[in-house]
Design an enzyme around this catalytic site. Structure first.
Site, PDB file in Angstrom:
ATOM      1  N   SER A  21    -107.788   3.056  60.310  1.00 16.19           N
ATOM      2  CA  SER A  21    -108.400   4.368  60.401  1.00 16.19           C
ATOM      3  C   SER A  21    -108.581   4.927  58.994  1.00 16.19           C
ATOM      4  O   SER A  21    -108.622   4.165  58.018  1.00 16.19           O
ATOM      5  CB  SER A  21    -107.540   5.309  61.262  1.00 16.19           C
ATOM      6  OG  SER A  21    -108.236   6.503  61.540  1.00 16.19           O
ATOM      7  N   ASN A  22    -108.669   6.236  58.868  1.00 14.49           N
ATOM      8  CA  ASN A  22    -108.785   6.886  57.563  1.00 14.49           C
ATOM      9  C   ASN A  22    -108.153   8.267  57.656  1.00 14.49           C
ATOM     10  O   ASN A  22    -107.699   8.684  58.722  1.00 14.49           O
ATOM     11  CB  ASN A  22    -110.246   6.964  57.117  1.00 14.49           C
ATOM     12  CG  ASN A  22    -111.114   7.706  58.109  1.00 14.49           C
ATOM     13  OD1 ASN A  22    -111.014   8.914  58.261  1.00 14.49           O
ATOM     14  ND2 ASN A  22    -111.966   6.975  58.827  1.00 14.49           N
ATOM     15  N   ALA A  23    -108.137   8.965  56.532  1.00 15.45           N
ATOM     16  CA  ALA A  23    -107.391  10.228  56.458  1.00 15.45           C
ATOM     17  C   ALA A  23    -108.225  11.461  56.784  1.00 15.45           C
ATOM     18  O   ALA A  23    -107.816  12.582  56.481  1.00 15.45           O
ATOM     19  CB  ALA A  23    -106.783  10.373  55.070  1.00 15.45           C
TER      20      ALA A  23
END
Length: 206
Positions: A21-23
């Site tokens: 995923s990512n932030a």
């Protein structure tokens, strides 16, 4: 005016526990939804998992994976006047998802990855007489890459911002049109920038 907004990250699972995923916090997309609601627009929010409460009054759809975001967005876009795509979609996923949990063996692990659906490009290809606002998060050659993304994904305008915007309350963005010209530049809180963007759109699409 009925507007679709995509927001937050998507997840692509390696096994039943781990994921890529990512932030992305979703703050920009949620602020845009609130700004649209304040203007009296119908706002449809498709969001990945974030630590935010959906703005009161919007139509809310929660998704997890890129495929789920793609399916929801394509269906909902049919009854919208435009889309503002702020979501930070996970671009790759494992070719095969492992059932259960991958056990540690002490050996290196190799993952074969494939690209996920390009949600924004599909919405751009289907837009017909609707409008599309994209977001580009670029670190290298930002303007060039943002303009290429705008044209490749058939956006009307694209909002260029920097990776430092991820998770932050403040942002600095540039609104670029299809000719590569800067329409507007805004700095400040994501709430303030969202209001500026919605007001700019209101003058051109209503």
């Amino acid at each position: 005016m009925r507007v679709l907004v995509t927001a937050g990250p998507t997840r692509e699972y390696l096994d039943d526990v781990r994921y890529l995923s990512n932030a992305s916090s979703g703050k920009m997309g949620y602020a845009i939804v609130r700004a649209g609601l304040e203007l009296g627009w119908e706002m449809v929010l498709v969001s990945g998992i974030v630590d935010l409460r959906p703005p009161s009054g919007c139509e809310f759809h929660s998704v997890v994976t890129t495929e789920e975001m793609r399916n929801a967005s394509v269906e909902l876009f049919e009854n919208c006047d435009g889309v503002i795509a702020t979501a930070a979609v996970c671009d790759y996923k494992p070719k095969e998802r492992v059932t259960g949990k991958i056990s540690k063996t002490g050996d290196p692990v190799q993952l074969e990855m494939i690209e996920t659906d390009d949600v924004l490009a599909e919405l751009g290809a289907k837009k017909q007489d609707r409008w599309v606002v994209g977001f580009a998060l670029e670190a290298q050659n930002p303007r060039e890459n943002a303009l290429q993304k705008l044209r490749r994904k058939n956006c009307d305008v694209i909002v260029l911002n920097h990776p430092s915007a991820i998770g932050a309350d403040l942002n600095s963005v540039e609104l670029i049109n299809a000719s590569g010209e800067t329409e507007q530049s805004w700095s400040g809180s994501k709430t303030e920038i969202s209001k500026e963007l919605i007001q700019w759109l209101a003058k051109r699409v209503t």
